[in-house]
Design a protein around this motif. Sequence first.
Motif, PDB file in Angstrom:
ATOM      1  N   MET A  32       0.832  -1.206   0.000  1.00 22.58           N
ATOM      2  CA  MET A  32       0.000   0.000   0.000  1.00 22.58           C
ATOM      3  C   MET A  32       0.867   1.256   0.000  1.00 22.58           C
ATOM      4  N   VAL A  33       1.984   1.218   0.724  1.00 19.79           N
ATOM      5  CA  VAL A  33       2.843   2.407   0.782  1.00 19.79           C
ATOM      6  C   VAL A  33       3.424   2.725  -0.596  1.00 19.79           C
ATOM      7  N   THR A  34       3.645   1.716  -1.401  1.00 19.97           N
ATOM      8  CA  THR A  34       4.121   1.932  -2.763  1.00 19.97           C
ATOM      9  C   THR A  34       3.060   2.681  -3.569  1.00 19.97           C
ATOM     10  N   ILE A  35       1.823   2.241  -3.461  1.00 21.94           N
ATOM     11  CA  ILE A  35       0.711   2.891  -4.167  1.00 21.94           C
ATOM     12  C   ILE A  35       0.515   4.315  -3.640  1.00 21.94           C
ATOM     13  N   GLY A  41       2.860  11.141  -6.468  1.00 20.22           N
ATOM     14  CA  GLY A  41       3.812  11.520  -7.508  1.00 20.22           C
ATOM     15  C   GLY A  41       5.257  11.390  -7.063  1.00 20.22           C
ATOM     16  N   THR A  42       5.496  10.589  -6.025  1.00 19.96           N
ATOM     17  CA  THR A  42       6.832  10.430  -5.456  1.00 19.96           C
ATOM     18  C   THR A  42       7.462   9.129  -5.952  1.00 19.96           C
ATOM     19  N   ALA A  69      -1.077   4.875 -10.296  1.00 20.55           N
ATOM     20  CA  ALA A  69      -1.683   4.604  -8.983  1.00 20.55           C
ATOM     21  C   ALA A  69      -3.205   4.581  -9.069  1.00 20.55           C
ATOM     22  N   ARG A  70      -3.783   5.320  -9.998  1.00 21.11           N
ATOM     23  CA  ARG A  70      -5.253   5.335 -10.149  1.00 21.11           C
ATOM     24  C   ARG A  70      -5.806   3.950 -10.468  1.00 21.11           C
ATOM     25  N   VAL A 118     -11.156  -1.136  -8.332  1.00 22.12           N
ATOM     26  CA  VAL A 118     -10.765  -2.540  -8.158  1.00 22.12           C
ATOM     27  C   VAL A 118     -11.974  -3.379  -7.769  1.00 22.12           C
ATOM     28  N   CYS A 119     -12.804  -2.890  -6.844  1.00 21.93           N
ATOM     29  CA  CYS A 119     -14.002  -3.640  -6.425  1.00 21.93           C
ATOM     30  C   CYS A 119     -14.961  -3.847  -7.595  1.00 21.93           C
TER      31      CYS A 119
END
Length: 182
Positions: A100-103, A109-110, A164-165, A172-173
């Motif tokens: 999740m931290v990656t997303i 934008g990091t 990330a979108r 996703v759901c």
Amino acid sequence: LALPQDKLIFGLIGRFDPHKGQLLLLEAMKLISDPNCVVCLLGEPTKEAGTEYTDKMQSFIKENDLSERVFIRPFRKDISTFYKAIDAFVMASKAETFGMVTIESMAAGTTVIASNAGGSPEILRFGQLGLLFEPMNASSLAAQMIKFIENPFKFHPKSLTDEARKYDHTKVCEEVERALGI
């Protein structure tokens, strides 16, 4: 976060725990002599685990003269402030099934520098959207951090936020429901 504005900041967010890799990031920082790059660790010890790991981190910082290059900040709920304050996020755990931290970092934008294991390689499109290092290898992490230092604008923030979108929970759901015929 009271971080220096004239430095390149690598950040890691998460509970202070061996599985999250703060010490690995500190070991990599020890290998990087550039005084213009620093680390921000945002988090706190795991409540039930005590402060042994945090104490180990503090000792490492002191023993390796990293006090001027490492900033430890308490966890905060407005994590977007953290992602906007850093230049690159380091996902240093051995592997995350779905980081999740990656997303979160990409959504801000990091740039992400992540362990080449678990779900991170796929999320980062195997290096097209971030840098990957050998899991649990401080030298490999340091090498990728140096690549970032040499070219901090390689990954365009808009490309990261667009990617990330794809992981938006509503989207996703809906896709899962469509696949299941619900």
